[in-house]
Design a protein around this motif. Structure first.
Motif, short mmCIF file in Angstrom:
data_model
loop_
_atom_site.label_atom_id
_atom_site.label_comp_id
_atom_site.label_asym_id
_atom_site.label_seq_id
_atom_site.Cartn_x
_atom_site.Cartn_y
_atom_site.Cartn_z
N PHE A 241 0.83 -1.21 0.00
CA PHE A 241 0.00 0.00 0.00
C PHE A 241 0.87 1.25 0.00
O PHE A 241 0.63 2.19 -0.77
CB PHE A 241 -0.92 0.00 1.21
CG PHE A 241 -1.67 1.29 1.39
CD1 PHE A 241 -2.78 1.57 0.62
CD2 PHE A 241 -1.21 2.25 2.29
CE1 PHE A 241 -3.46 2.78 0.76
CE2 PHE A 241 -1.88 3.46 2.44
CZ PHE A 241 -3.01 3.72 1.68
N CYS A 242 1.88 1.29 0.88
CA CYS A 242 2.72 2.49 0.97
C CYS A 242 3.49 2.71 -0.33
O CYS A 242 3.58 3.84 -0.83
CB CYS A 242 3.69 2.36 2.14
SG CYS A 242 2.89 2.42 3.76
N GLN B 215 0.06 4.96 -7.86
CA GLN B 215 -0.71 3.91 -8.51
C GLN B 215 -2.01 3.59 -7.79
O GLN B 215 -2.85 2.86 -8.31
CB GLN B 215 0.14 2.63 -8.62
CG GLN B 215 1.42 2.81 -9.41
CD GLN B 215 1.15 3.21 -10.84
OE1 GLN B 215 0.32 2.60 -11.51
NE2 GLN B 215 1.82 4.27 -11.32
N LEU B 216 -2.16 4.07 -6.56
CA LEU B 216 -3.39 3.83 -5.81
C LEU B 216 -4.07 5.16 -5.56
O LEU B 216 -3.44 6.11 -5.08
CB LEU B 216 -3.09 3.15 -4.47
CG LEU B 216 -2.61 1.68 -4.52
CD1 LEU B 216 -2.34 1.18 -3.12
CD2 LEU B 216 -3.65 0.80 -5.20
N GLY B 217 -5.35 5.20 -5.85
CA GLY B 217 -6.11 6.43 -5.64
C GLY B 217 -7.09 6.32 -4.50
O GLY B 217 -8.05 7.10 -4.43
N PHE B 218 -6.89 5.38 -3.60
CA PHE B 218 -7.80 5.21 -2.47
C PHE B 218 -6.97 4.84 -1.24
O PHE B 218 -5.77 4.57 -1.33
CB PHE B 218 -8.84 4.12 -2.76
CG PHE B 218 -8.24 2.74 -2.87
CD1 PHE B 218 -8.16 1.90 -1.77
CD2 PHE B 218 -7.75 2.27 -4.09
CE1 PHE B 218 -7.59 0.64 -1.86
CE2 PHE B 218 -7.19 1.01 -4.19
CZ PHE B 218 -7.12 0.19 -3.08
N GLY B 219 -7.63 4.81 -0.13
CA GLY B 219 -6.99 4.37 1.11
C GLY B 219 -6.59 5.49 2.03
O GLY B 219 -6.23 5.24 3.17
N THR B 220 -6.63 6.75 1.55
CA THR B 220 -6.25 7.88 2.40
C THR B 220 -7.48 8.72 2.69
O THR B 220 -8.50 8.63 1.99
CB THR B 220 -5.18 8.74 1.72
OG1 THR B 220 -5.68 9.21 0.46
CG2 THR B 220 -3.91 7.93 1.48
N TRP B 221 -7.38 9.58 3.72
CA TRP B 221 -8.48 10.46 4.06
C TRP B 221 -8.53 11.64 3.10
O TRP B 221 -7.52 12.02 2.52
CB TRP B 221 -8.32 10.98 5.49
CG TRP B 221 -8.26 9.90 6.54
CD1 TRP B 221 -7.18 9.54 7.27
CD2 TRP B 221 -9.34 9.06 6.95
NE1 TRP B 221 -7.48 8.52 8.12
CE2 TRP B 221 -8.84 8.20 7.95
CE3 TRP B 221 -10.68 8.92 6.57
CZ2 TRP B 221 -9.61 7.24 8.57
CZ3 TRP B 221 -11.45 7.97 7.21
CH2 TRP B 221 -10.93 7.14 8.20
N ALA C 150 -8.33 15.30 1.63
CA ALA C 150 -7.43 16.39 2.02
C ALA C 150 -8.12 17.37 2.95
O ALA C 150 -7.48 17.96 3.84
CB ALA C 150 -6.93 17.12 0.77
N ALA C 151 -9.43 17.52 2.76
CA ALA C 151 -10.16 18.46 3.62
C ALA C 151 -10.19 17.99 5.06
O ALA C 151 -10.43 18.79 5.97
CB ALA C 151 -11.59 18.62 3.09
N TRP C 152 -9.95 16.68 5.31
CA TRP C 152 -9.99 16.15 6.68
C TRP C 152 -8.64 16.27 7.39
O TRP C 152 -8.52 15.95 8.55
CB TRP C 152 -10.42 14.69 6.66
CG TRP C 152 -11.86 14.51 6.26
CD1 TRP C 152 -12.68 15.46 5.75
CD2 TRP C 152 -12.60 13.30 6.32
NE1 TRP C 152 -13.91 14.96 5.49
CE2 TRP C 152 -13.90 13.60 5.84
CE3 TRP C 152 -12.33 12.00 6.72
CZ2 TRP C 152 -14.91 12.65 5.74
CZ3 TRP C 152 -13.32 11.06 6.63
CH2 TRP C 152 -14.60 11.38 6.16
N GLY C 153 -7.61 16.67 6.65
CA GLY C 153 -6.35 16.93 7.35
C GLY C 153 -5.12 16.37 6.69
O GLY C 153 -4.17 17.11 6.48
N ASN C 154 -5.08 15.07 6.33
CA ASN C 154 -3.82 14.47 5.88
C ASN C 154 -3.65 14.49 4.37
O ASN C 154 -2.60 14.85 3.86
CB ASN C 154 -3.71 13.03 6.39
CG ASN C 154 -3.35 13.01 7.87
OD1 ASN C 154 -2.67 13.90 8.35
ND2 ASN C 154 -3.84 12.02 8.59
N GLY C 155 -4.63 14.07 3.63
CA GLY C 155 -4.53 14.05 2.18
C GLY C 155 -3.66 12.89 1.70
O GLY C 155 -3.51 11.88 2.38
N PRO C 156 -3.06 13.02 0.51
CA PRO C 156 -2.25 11.92 -0.05
C PRO C 156 -1.09 11.56 0.86
O PRO C 156 -0.58 12.38 1.61
CB PRO C 156 -1.76 12.50 -1.39
CG PRO C 156 -2.70 13.60 -1.71
CD PRO C 156 -3.13 14.19 -0.40
#
Length: 548
Positions: free
Chosen positions: A258-259, A266-272, A274-280
């Motif tokens: 994943f990392c 190559q992955l467009g999912f799995g993160t919060w 950007a508006a919630w704080g962390n983003g990519p």
């Protein structure tokens, strides 16, 4: 109203006195484990800076080293505290087992007792040293790492959340089989220990009877059975370790995938969002996840190892509970006491193990022979008169008072006990005779017609005899045991088959010495099959049928 603390049970009850120290050690171990989170974050930031072509600051390096030193100190103190508490727990358990066995009417045979106290009790040490720490780390560290992973991105948290709980589930299933296997292994250890002690004591007889090959065959079969049971325990441990490593490897591999793919875009999912704080995912967060993922599974590994320690300790606790459940029929505590005045014995309606004993009135200084077939209960009656066993019903009165635990030690302080099987401590003959008292054993040796026995020993009173009197004959060992009785100048002598298995001359010498002590004023109660001895007693008490 304050709630009463729940009493520990099972293996934990064996650690009751050491629990405060073990809990402090567990708390220190948890803090040391949690310190890896800030340490890993500093390391991840430093590595990310290096990847970006920047040098990490000296403050970050100093903080990293300070946290590492603190972890080492806390871990060392926790480990040391747990080991010290574990050693104390094992020592206390051994003392408790020995004390308990000494108070039982029918203690374990010497070999089995030695195996229980030495080998089987030792399984408590790894459990005490590791289980509470592993359990505390399991409750705290994975939860903290899981929270940190979810804070960075939801996919890493989900990976750990799926891989982690499967391990305790399989461990619980495997643990049931581990407990049963450990109990069977401990049982076989006790059996083999008892066999070894018994056969070693009988080696001269084995050689005389030419039974060496049979003895080797017995040991081979017993050792093979212990090997099979031990391998069963190891097989279960291997299975549980394999399951754990499989899920741990899958979890770490999925985290790395994943990392890696997230950093490559190559992955467009799995993160919060950007508006919630962390983003990519950035390199620092990815490296942090890779550093903490293996530590998520380390408490599970530690707990898996401690789980097998727990299974063995629970098996030990079951054995201890079984021994504790044996009624301690010996009256008193077996400690020193001032001798009780008076030596009269009176029995009324005494029963034990279904045997109804005849009533008896024995005045001070009188003598009685307990006669009857083997197994009728003569030795048991002697033990009850000595307070080593207590009757199921009826009254035993000594010196005009009921024989109760409160006076049992004082009553025994004035008794002389001569068992059928001679037994010597691992000490000099002088120490065996005096048993901690001051004085000269020569008069008692002369009265027991045993002074010639000592004269024939190469080192005299400094000789160390084997447990059963190796180096002297059976009759000589009996005379030495009688001398040990006479040194006490007892008011009442209890002798169990004192002339059994002896030739006529030696039996006559033992009889002569006993009668001389009786003539000097000592009361005498003798359990015997010897008509020549029984006829010399003032009374005959038949037990369990007609005398032969």
């Amino acid at each position: 109203m304050a709630r009463r603390a729940k009493e520990p049970t099972g293996a934990m009850a064996l650690l009751q006195d050491e629990l405060p120290a073990l809990r402090r050690a567990a708390q220190g171990s948890v803090v040391a484990g949690l310190l890896w989170l800030p340490q890993a974050w500093i390391a991840a930031q430093a590595l990310a800076a290096l990847l970006a072509g920047r040098a990490p600051g000296p403050l970050a390096l100093a903080l990293f080293l300070a946290l590492a030193a603190l972890r080492v100190i806390l871990s060392h103190r926790a480990e040391r505290g747990a080991q010290d508490a574990a050693l104390a727990a094992v020592g206390r358990l051994r003392a408790r087992l020995l004390t308990r066995e000494s108070l039982l009417a029918r203690p374990l045979p010497a070999g089995q007792a030695a195996s229980l106290v030495q080998d089987q009790a030792e399984v408590l040490r790894p459990y005490a040293a590791r289980y509470l720490q592993a359990s505390a780390r399991l409750r705290a560290i994975p939860a903290a790492i899981l929270a940190a992973s979810f804070w960075i991105a939801w996919a890493p948290g989900l990976i750990l959340l799926v891989a982690g709980p499967a391990i305790p589930l399989f461990m619980a299933l495997i643990g049931q089989a581990a407990g049963r296997a450990s109990r069977r292994q401990l049982d076989q250890m006790g059996t083999m220990g008892g066999m070894l002690a018994d056969r070693a004591a009988a080696l001269p007889d084995v050689r005389l009877m030419g039974a060496g090959q049979r003895l080797v065959a017995e040991f081979t079969a017993s050792a093979d059975e212990l090997r099979r049971r031990t391998m069963r325990v190891l097989t279960i441990a291997f299975m549980s370790s394999g399951v754990l490593e499989l899920f741990a490897a899958l979890g770490v591999a999925m985290m790395a995938v994943f990392c890696g793919f997230s950093l490559l875009g190559q992955l467009g999912f799995g993160t919060w969002p950007a508006a919630w704080g962390n983003g990519p995912l950035d390199p620092a967060h990815a490296l942090f996840l890779l550093l903490i993922a293996p530590e998520f599974f380390q408490p599970l590994r530690d707990f898996a190892a401690a789980w097998h320690d727990r299974a063995a300790a629970e098996s030990l606790a079951a054995v201890v509970a079984e021994r504790q459940g044996q009624a301690a029929r010996m009256a008193g505590q077996g400690g020193p006491a001032r001798a009780l005045p008076g030596r009269a014995v009176r029995l009324r309606g005494v029963t034990r193990h279904g045997i109804r004993y005849p009533d008896l009135d024995l005045s001070a200084g009188a003598s009685v022979a307990l006669v009857g077939p083997s197994g009728a209960g003569k030795t048991t009656l002697l033990r009850m008169i000595a307070g080593l066993e207590q009757p199921d019903a009826g009254l035993i009165e000594v010196a005009g008072r009921p024989l109760r635990p409160a006076i049992a030690d004082a009553w025994r302080a004035g008794l002389g006990w001569m068992a059928q099987a001679p037994h010597f401590l691992d000490a000099s003959l002088r120490e065996n005779l005096l048993m901690g008292r001051a004085g000269d054993p020569a008069p008692a040796l002369s009265a027991a017609l045993a002074d010639g026995v000592v004269a024939n020993l190469s080192e005299g009173l400094d000789t160390r005899l084997g447990e059963n009197g190796a180096g002297v004959s059976g009759g000589e060992a009996r005379r030495l045991m009688l001398a040990r009785v006479l040194i006490r100048a007892p008011g009442l002598i209890l002798a169990d088959e004192p002339t059994a298995d002896l030739d006529a001359d030696t039996a006559a010498q033992i009889t002569q010495a006993l009668l001389a002590a009786h003539a000097a004023g000592a009361g005498l109660v003798v359990a015997t099959h010897d008509p020549a001895l029984a006829v010399r007693m003032g009374q005959r008490l038949r037990i369990g049928g007609l005398d032969a």
